[in-house]
Design a protein around this motif. Structure first.
Motif, PDB file in Angstrom:
ATOM      1  N   ASN A  24       0.811  -1.216   0.000  1.00 27.09           N
ATOM      2  CA  ASN A  24       0.000   0.000   0.000  1.00 27.09           C
ATOM      3  C   ASN A  24       0.845   1.266   0.000  1.00 27.09           C
ATOM      4  N   ASP A  25       2.155   1.136   0.262  1.00 33.16           N
ATOM      5  CA  ASP A  25       3.010   2.316   0.406  1.00 33.16           C
ATOM      6  C   ASP A  25       3.883   2.583  -0.817  1.00 33.16           C
ATOM      7  N   SER A  26       3.515   2.020  -1.976  1.00 31.07           N
ATOM      8  CA  SER A  26       4.283   2.241  -3.197  1.00 31.07           C
ATOM      9  C   SER A  26       3.349   2.759  -4.292  1.00 31.07           C
ATOM     10  N   PRO A  27       3.921   3.389  -5.324  1.00 29.76           N
ATOM     11  CA  PRO A  27       3.069   3.835  -6.431  1.00 29.76           C
ATOM     12  C   PRO A  27       2.350   2.646  -7.073  1.00 29.76           C
ATOM     13  N   VAL A  28       1.193   2.908  -7.660  1.00 27.93           N
ATOM     14  CA  VAL A  28       0.425   1.856  -8.329  1.00 27.93           C
ATOM     15  C   VAL A  28       1.227   1.359  -9.529  1.00 27.93           C
ATOM     16  N   SER A  29       1.301   0.041  -9.676  1.00 26.89           N
ATOM     17  CA  SER A  29       2.078  -0.576 -10.756  1.00 26.89           C
ATOM     18  C   SER A  29       1.166  -1.099 -11.862  1.00 26.89           C
ATOM     19  N   ALA A  30       1.773  -1.400 -12.992  1.00 24.59           N
ATOM     20  CA  ALA A  30       1.031  -1.999 -14.109  1.00 24.59           C
ATOM     21  C   ALA A  30       0.431  -3.339 -13.689  1.00 24.59           C
ATOM     22  N   GLN A  31       1.174  -4.116 -12.910  1.00 29.44           N
ATOM     23  CA  GLN A  31       0.672  -5.403 -12.431  1.00 29.44           C
ATOM     24  C   GLN A  31      -0.598  -5.209 -11.621  1.00 29.44           C
ATOM     25  N   GLU A  32      -0.602  -4.196 -10.764  1.00 30.00           N
ATOM     26  CA  GLU A  32      -1.774  -3.933  -9.927  1.00 30.00           C
ATOM     27  C   GLU A  32      -2.964  -3.475 -10.765  1.00 30.00           C
ATOM     28  N   ILE A  33      -2.706  -2.644 -11.762  1.00 34.39           N
ATOM     29  CA  ILE A  33      -3.800  -2.154 -12.600  1.00 34.39           C
ATOM     30  C   ILE A  33      -4.444  -3.300 -13.379  1.00 34.39           C
ATOM     31  N   VAL A  34      -3.649  -4.171 -13.971  1.00 28.61           N
ATOM     32  CA  VAL A  34      -4.217  -5.291 -14.738  1.00 28.61           C
ATOM     33  C   VAL A  34      -4.926  -6.262 -13.804  1.00 28.61           C
ATOM     34  N   ASN A  35      -4.330  -6.557 -12.668  1.00 28.46           N
ATOM     35  CA  ASN A  35      -4.959  -7.442 -11.690  1.00 28.46           C
ATOM     36  C   ASN A  35      -6.316  -6.882 -11.267  1.00 28.46           C
ATOM     37  N   TYR A  36      -6.358  -5.613 -10.916  1.00 23.55           N
ATOM     38  CA  TYR A  36      -7.607  -4.979 -10.481  1.00 23.55           C
ATOM     39  C   TYR A  36      -8.617  -4.897 -11.618  1.00 23.55           C
ATOM     40  N   SER A  37      -8.178  -4.494 -12.790  1.00 31.24           N
ATOM     41  CA  SER A  37      -9.083  -4.363 -13.936  1.00 31.24           C
ATOM     42  C   SER A  37      -9.774  -5.680 -14.247  1.00 31.24           C
ATOM     43  N   ASP A  38      -9.028  -6.768 -14.165  1.00 37.81           N
ATOM     44  CA  ASP A  38      -9.601  -8.095 -14.410  1.00 37.81           C
ATOM     45  C   ASP A  38     -10.681  -8.427 -13.384  1.00 37.81           C
ATOM     46  N   LYS A  39     -10.482  -7.988 -12.153  1.00 39.88           N
ATOM     47  CA  LYS A  39     -11.452  -8.274 -11.091  1.00 39.88           C
ATOM     48  C   LYS A  39     -12.728  -7.445 -11.231  1.00 39.88           C
ATOM     49  N   ARG A  40     -12.697  -6.411 -12.054  1.00 36.59           N
ATOM     50  CA  ARG A  40     -13.861  -5.551 -12.231  1.00 36.59           C
ATOM     51  C   ARG A  40     -14.701  -5.913 -13.460  1.00 36.59           C
ATOM     52  N   VAL A  41     -14.257  -6.910 -14.237  1.00 39.98           N
ATOM     53  CA  VAL A  41     -14.993  -7.260 -15.460  1.00 39.98           C
ATOM     54  C   VAL A  41     -15.586  -8.654 -15.336  1.00 39.98           C
ATOM     55  N   LEU A  42     -16.890  -8.724 -15.461  1.00 46.29           N
ATOM     56  CA  LEU A  42     -17.614  -9.993 -15.504  1.00 46.29           C
ATOM     57  C   LEU A  42     -18.070 -10.164 -16.946  1.00 46.29           C
ATOM     58  N   HIS A  43     -17.522 -11.160 -17.584  1.00 41.14           N
ATOM     59  CA  HIS A  43     -17.727 -11.379 -19.020  1.00 41.14           C
ATOM     60  C   HIS A  43     -17.202 -10.143 -19.761  1.00 41.14           C
ATOM     61  N   ASP A  44     -18.076  -9.266 -20.246  1.00 44.61           N
ATOM     62  CA  ASP A  44     -17.592  -8.060 -20.927  1.00 44.61           C
ATOM     63  C   ASP A  44     -18.168  -6.781 -20.316  1.00 44.61           C
ATOM     64  N   LYS A  45     -18.637  -6.873 -19.080  1.00 47.91           N
ATOM     65  CA  LYS A  45     -19.268  -5.731 -18.397  1.00 47.91           C
ATOM     66  C   LYS A  45     -18.458  -5.330 -17.166  1.00 47.91           C
ATOM     67  N   VAL A  46     -18.373  -4.031 -16.940  1.00 47.68           N
ATOM     68  CA  VAL A  46     -17.740  -3.523 -15.731  1.00 47.68           C
ATOM     69  C   VAL A  46     -18.743  -3.673 -14.591  1.00 47.68           C
ATOM     70  N   VAL A  47     -18.327  -4.366 -13.546  1.00 51.80           N
ATOM     71  CA  VAL A  47     -19.195  -4.614 -12.393  1.00 51.80           C
ATOM     72  C   VAL A  47     -18.439  -4.265 -11.112  1.00 51.80           C
ATOM     73  N   SER A  48     -19.162  -4.225 -10.018  1.00 55.06           N
ATOM     74  CA  SER A  48     -18.527  -3.972  -8.722  1.00 55.06           C
ATOM     75  C   SER A  48     -17.697  -5.188  -8.310  1.00 55.06           C
ATOM     76  N   LEU A  49     -16.784  -4.966  -7.388  1.00 53.99           N
ATOM     77  CA  LEU A  49     -16.010  -6.097  -6.861  1.00 53.99           C
ATOM     78  C   LEU A  49     -16.930  -7.127  -6.221  1.00 53.99           C
ATOM     79  N   ASN A  50     -17.974  -6.687  -5.524  1.00 55.79           N
ATOM     80  CA  ASN A  50     -18.888  -7.643  -4.884  1.00 55.79           C
ATOM     81  C   ASN A  50     -19.589  -8.530  -5.903  1.00 55.79           C
ATOM     82  N   LYS A  51     -20.015  -7.949  -7.012  1.00 56.24           N
ATOM     83  CA  LYS A  51     -20.679  -8.728  -8.062  1.00 56.24           C
ATOM     84  C   LYS A  51     -19.714  -9.755  -8.650  1.00 56.24           C
ATOM     85  N   ARG A  52     -18.477  -9.339  -8.880  1.00 57.95           N
ATOM     86  CA  ARG A  52     -17.470 -10.250  -9.434  1.00 57.95           C
ATOM     87  C   ARG A  52     -17.147 -11.350  -8.425  1.00 57.95           C
ATOM     88  N   LEU A  53     -17.081 -10.999  -7.145  1.00 57.87           N
ATOM     89  CA  LEU A  53     -16.811 -11.991  -6.105  1.00 57.87           C
ATOM     90  C   LEU A  53     -17.912 -13.039  -6.049  1.00 57.87           C
TER      91      LEU A  53
END
Length: 189
Positions: A104-133
């Motif tokens: 949490n104490d470092s700048p956001v990395s490309a790895q973090e952005i791709v990891n997070y972006s993947d967690k926000r997409v269900l099929h081809d729609k942007v959804v909340s983390l709870n919906k994806r979970l």
């Protein structure tokens, strides 16, 4: 640093015979990654939007074949891109399911952005983390060991969401409305 062009990415997607729904998912993940990269560049000077977007587009490059082989598509996708001469892209792909570390104490990395972006997409729609979970738990959370793993991953992903959005002028709930679909399948396939 060697980064494939969008055209080269789509040639590889075609060569790997990715299923259409996986392509659609990957395109949406790349659109989120592009948006977040551009918004976060001023806070994370080492971010490269082209690298991040390319890795997001290719993050599931071996997923289609993994349905038959049962391979870890994050691992084999990372290896594939590294062997093709794109080690930075390969490293990001390898971490798109679970990051090597959560800081949490470092700048956001490309790895973090791709990891997070993947967690926000269900099929081809942007959804909340709870919906994806909910979806991940239904699809993968049938065994105790996976449930524990998913819970740990989710705790880390919520912290990552906070790390990303504390630097932005939007909330996670506003992400869907902000993402422009700049990358489109029709332009390349």
């Amino acid at each position: 640093m060697n980064i494939p062009s969008k055209k080269e990415c789509f040639k590889l997607i075609k060569k790997m015979v990715m299923m259409d729904h996986i392509i659609d998912h990957s395109i949406m993940v790349s659109n989120i990654a592009l948006f977040l990269s551009l918004k976060l560049e001023k806070y994370s000077p080492n971010l490269n939007a082209r690298l991040t977007t390319c890795a997001a587009l290719l993050h599931d490059i071996t997923k289609t074949r993994s349905f038959n082989t049962k391979e870890s598509h994050a691992e084999t996708g990372g290896i594939m891109l590294t062997e093709l001469g794109y080690p930075e892209v390969g490293d990001i792909i390898r971490q798109h399911v679970i990051l090597d570390s959560y800081k949490n104490d470092s700048p956001v990395s490309a790895q973090e952005i791709v990891n997070y972006s993947d967690k926000r997409v269900l099929h081809d729609k942007v959804v909340s983390l709870n919906k994806r979970l909910e979806y991940i738990n239904l699809k993968y959370g049938t065994q105790k060991e996976f449930k524990d793993y998913i819970q740990i991953m989710w705790t880390n992903t919520l912290a990552l969401e906070n790390k990303i959005f504390c630097q932005l002028d939007i909330t996670p709930d506003q992400l869907s409305a902000c993402v422009l679909k700049k990358i489109k399948k029709a332009d390349w396939v």
